[in-house]
Design a protein around this motif. Structure first.
Motif, mmCIF file in Angstrom:
data_model
loop_
_atom_site.group_PDB
_atom_site.id
_atom_site.type_symbol
_atom_site.label_atom_id
_atom_site.label_comp_id
_atom_site.label_asym_id
_atom_site.label_seq_id
_atom_site.Cartn_x
_atom_site.Cartn_y
_atom_site.Cartn_z
ATOM 1 N N PRO A 4 0.833 -1.209 0.000
ATOM 2 C CA PRO A 4 0.000 0.000 0.000
ATOM 3 C C PRO A 4 0.865 1.255 0.000
ATOM 4 O O PRO A 4 1.947 1.288 0.600
ATOM 5 N N GLU A 5 0.368 2.288 -0.649
ATOM 6 C CA GLU A 5 1.064 3.575 -0.675
ATOM 7 C C GLU A 5 0.417 4.504 0.358
ATOM 8 O O GLU A 5 -0.806 4.540 0.484
ATOM 9 N N VAL A 6 1.239 5.239 1.090
ATOM 10 C CA VAL A 6 0.736 6.025 2.221
ATOM 11 C C VAL A 6 1.346 7.424 2.231
ATOM 12 O O VAL A 6 2.297 7.715 1.502
ATOM 13 N N ILE A 7 0.785 8.279 3.077
ATOM 14 C CA ILE A 7 1.382 9.577 3.378
ATOM 15 C C ILE A 7 2.297 9.387 4.575
ATOM 16 O O ILE A 7 1.864 8.973 5.653
ATOM 17 N N MET A 8 3.583 9.623 4.376
ATOM 18 C CA MET A 8 4.579 9.448 5.429
ATOM 19 C C MET A 8 4.853 10.801 6.087
ATOM 20 O O MET A 8 4.872 11.831 5.407
ATOM 21 N N TYR A 9 5.097 10.787 7.398
ATOM 22 C CA TYR A 9 5.396 12.054 8.070
ATOM 23 C C TYR A 9 6.413 11.868 9.187
ATOM 24 O O TYR A 9 6.608 10.765 9.703
ATOM 25 N N ASN A 10 7.071 12.966 9.533
ATOM 26 C CA ASN A 10 8.009 12.994 10.647
ATOM 27 C C ASN A 10 7.206 13.258 11.917
ATOM 28 O O ASN A 10 6.622 14.334 12.074
ATOM 29 N N SER A 11 7.191 12.275 12.824
ATOM 30 C CA SER A 11 6.353 12.374 14.022
ATOM 31 C C SER A 11 6.912 13.341 15.062
ATOM 32 O O SER A 11 6.223 13.655 16.035
ATOM 33 N N ARG A 12 8.144 13.826 14.856
ATOM 34 C CA ARG A 12 8.665 14.879 15.735
ATOM 35 C C ARG A 12 8.169 16.249 15.292
ATOM 36 O O ARG A 12 8.121 17.181 16.090
ATOM 37 N N TRP A 58 5.054 7.562 0.230
ATOM 38 C CA TRP A 58 5.936 6.409 0.043
ATOM 39 C C TRP A 58 5.163 5.132 0.327
ATOM 40 O O TRP A 58 3.961 5.167 0.605
ATOM 41 N N ASN A 59 5.856 3.981 0.267
ATOM 42 C CA ASN A 59 5.152 2.723 0.506
ATOM 43 C C ASN A 59 5.210 2.342 1.982
ATOM 44 O O ASN A 59 6.187 2.612 2.685
ATOM 45 N N LEU A 60 4.138 1.727 2.446
ATOM 46 C CA LEU A 60 3.976 1.413 3.859
ATOM 47 C C LEU A 60 5.075 0.510 4.429
ATOM 48 O O LEU A 60 5.632 0.822 5.496
ATOM 49 N N PRO A 61 5.442 -0.609 3.798
ATOM 50 C CA PRO A 61 6.469 -1.468 4.404
ATOM 51 C C PRO A 61 7.785 -0.751 4.663
ATOM 52 O O PRO A 61 8.410 -0.950 5.711
ATOM 53 N N ASP A 62 8.223 0.099 3.734
ATOM 54 C CA ASP A 62 9.496 0.794 3.932
ATOM 55 C C ASP A 62 9.421 1.826 5.044
ATOM 56 O O ASP A 62 10.403 2.068 5.749
ATOM 57 N N VAL A 63 8.262 2.455 5.206
ATOM 58 C CA VAL A 63 8.091 3.396 6.314
ATOM 59 C C VAL A 63 8.260 2.655 7.640
ATOM 60 O O VAL A 63 8.982 3.099 8.540
ATOM 61 N N VAL A 64 7.620 1.503 7.758
ATOM 62 C CA VAL A 64 7.668 0.734 9.000
ATOM 63 C C VAL A 64 9.064 0.185 9.253
ATOM 64 O O VAL A 64 9.567 0.214 10.387
ATOM 65 N N ILE A 65 9.728 -0.313 8.213
ATOM 66 C CA ILE A 65 11.055 -0.901 8.407
ATOM 67 C C ILE A 65 12.081 0.159 8.793
ATOM 68 O O ILE A 65 12.958 -0.079 9.636
ATOM 69 N N GLN A 66 11.989 1.360 8.232
ATOM 70 C CA GLN A 66 12.925 2.427 8.595
ATOM 71 C C GLN A 66 12.688 2.893 10.029
ATOM 72 O O GLN A 66 13.638 3.223 10.748
ATOM 73 N N LEU A 76 8.727 -14.868 7.345
ATOM 74 C CA LEU A 76 9.919 -14.159 7.812
ATOM 75 C C LEU A 76 9.967 -12.751 7.235
ATOM 76 O O LEU A 76 10.303 -11.785 7.933
ATOM 77 N N GLN A 77 9.621 -12.615 5.964
ATOM 78 C CA GLN A 77 9.593 -11.289 5.343
ATOM 79 C C GLN A 77 8.573 -10.389 6.019
ATOM 80 O O GLN A 77 8.788 -9.184 6.161
ATOM 81 N N ALA A 78 7.458 -10.975 6.458
ATOM 82 C CA ALA A 78 6.434 -10.194 7.163
ATOM 83 C C ALA A 78 6.908 -9.791 8.548
ATOM 84 O O ALA A 78 6.731 -8.643 8.969
ATOM 85 N N GLU A 79 7.532 -10.722 9.256
ATOM 86 C CA GLU A 79 7.917 -10.477 10.646
ATOM 87 C C GLU A 79 9.135 -9.574 10.777
ATOM 88 O O GLU A 79 9.178 -8.687 11.636
ATOM 89 N N GLU A 80 10.134 -9.779 9.932
ATOM 90 C CA GLU A 80 11.396 -9.056 10.087
ATOM 91 C C GLU A 80 11.559 -7.895 9.124
ATOM 92 O O GLU A 80 12.323 -6.963 9.406
ATOM 93 N N PHE A 81 10.844 -7.938 7.989
ATOM 94 C CA PHE A 81 11.049 -6.904 6.982
ATOM 95 C C PHE A 81 9.737 -6.216 6.580
ATOM 96 O O PHE A 81 9.694 -5.497 5.592
ATOM 97 N N PHE A 82 8.666 -6.486 7.340
ATOM 98 C CA PHE A 82 7.427 -5.719 7.252
ATOM 99 C C PHE A 82 6.785 -5.767 5.871
ATOM 100 O O PHE A 82 6.248 -4.773 5.393
#
Length: 356
Positions: free
Chosen positions: A134-142, A232-240, A291-297
């Motif tokens: 999925p594609e999402v709106i990414m933001y800096n939570s600070r 950006w894409n959701l998995p990369d946001v979560v993994i970063q 494993l890809q789901a658990e460790e690499f989102f």
């Protein structure tokens, strides 16, 4: 031999020669066979599966080149008469469909073929989906509270976000090409006029501070608070957020998100086909997908996995797929992105000033 992942981008045109030279016995361990993988999945995931695969198949040396989806597609096209890679692992289905139409892929029906609906695979057995992105709106939570973040795509066009958005440069990114093309198609469907799609992107350009040359630069710019927002894409946001502890949050657009099917395929003319099939099957087993789901989102595309076996953040996702004519979008993506580069990029600010 593991030079591929560290190969400087400016030397990529020399890669075929480098590979040829390193076929010389003095340059590598001739007792090991080779599998070459092109992928945008990132060094963390590629390294992990290289090591896991080589533990099971120590006689095979996995070499991978990590680059953007569009860069993979361009390399595969360039090398069609002298293929340097065996597997393409990761990119939107639209890119694989184009590659199939250009006879760049090799037919292979994996052992789990029956687990997939027709929408998630090539009708001719050329490519299969492995993940949903999925594609999402990414933001800096600070910089922003969750209540301050735009809730939908159109909210990004508000004057409040002028110079507060940083985007990945789309021409080299399968993710961004898909998002931009989906938004063009959405506006075209609403108005019956393709021009409305480019006008939408022009207004987004007016609010865009800069375009990052690669994902790493995008993450660093947002983490360093150069601007609070991106797409950006959701998995990369979560993994970063998890691996690098970046202050990233995300919002799933409430009107719907392009739900990319991320795929895998064997390349036509691959030199190491049998071992490439072993790698293909290895990274797509149920164990590997979990494993890809658990460790690499990564969100699995296959339908035989019990949601209770997945991480809670995946099983609790509420996704509204954007309604997209994928065939129409795929057939126009190249011309649309060329037009964006020539007519839209950098013009939004001037138009916004003229409207003041």
């Amino acid at each position: 031999m593991r030079f591929l992942r560290k190969f400087p981008g400016r030397f990529l045109p020399l890669l075929p020669l480098f590979l040829f030279v390193c076929m010389i016995p003095s340059c590598r361990d001739s007792s090991r066979r080779t599998v070459v993988v092109y992928s945008p999945h990132g060094k963390e995931m590629l390294s992990a599966f290289e090591q896991r695969f080589e533990k099971v198949y120590p006689e095979i040396d996995v070499q991978w080149l990590d680059m953007g989806s569009q860069d993979v597609y361009d390399r595969v096209r360039t090398e069609r008469n002298n293929p340097q890679a065996d597997i393409w692992w990761g990119a939107p289905a639209t890119m694989f469909a184009r590659a199939e139409a250009e006879s760049l892929l090799h037919v292979y029906k994996p052992t789990w073929d029956s687990l997939f609906p027709d929408d998630f695979k090539s009708r001719n057995g050329m490519w299969y989906a492995t993940q949903l992105t999925p594609e999402v709106i990414m933001y800096n939570s600070r910089m922003l509270k969750s209540t301050e973040v735009p809730e939908d795509w159109d909210d990004l066009l508000k004057p409040d976000w002028r110079d507060k958005i940083i985007l990945r440069y789309p021409l080299a990114s399968g993710t961004m090409r898909t998002i931009f093309s989906a938004l063009i198609a959405r506006e075209e469907k609403k108005t019956g006029n393709i021009e409305s799609g480019f006008e939408w992107l022009r207004r987004l350009d007016a609010n865009t501070k800069s375009y990052a040359g690669d994902p790493t630069q995008l993450y660093l710019k947002i983490a360093r608070e150069e601007a609070p927002l991106s797409i950006w894409n959701l998995p990369d946001v979560v993994i970063q957020r998890s691996i690098n502890d970046y202050p990233f949050g995300y919002v799933i657009p409430k009107s719907g998100t392009p739900l990319i099917t991320d795929c895998i395929a064997l390349l036509k003319g691959a030199r190491h086909r049998e071992d490439a099939i072993r790698f293909y099957e290895f990274v797509t087993t149920r164990e590997s997908i979990l494993l890809q789901a658990e460790e690499f989102f990564r969100i699995p595309a296959r339908t035989d996995i019990d949601p209770s076996a997945l991480p809670e953040w995946i099983s609790s996702l509420h996704l509204i797929p954007m309604k997209i004519d994928w065939a129409h979008m795929a057939s126009h993506e190249r011309e649309w992105m060329k037009r964006w580069e020539e007519e839209v990029k950098g013009t939004g600010h001037a138009q916004a000033v003229n409207h003041l």
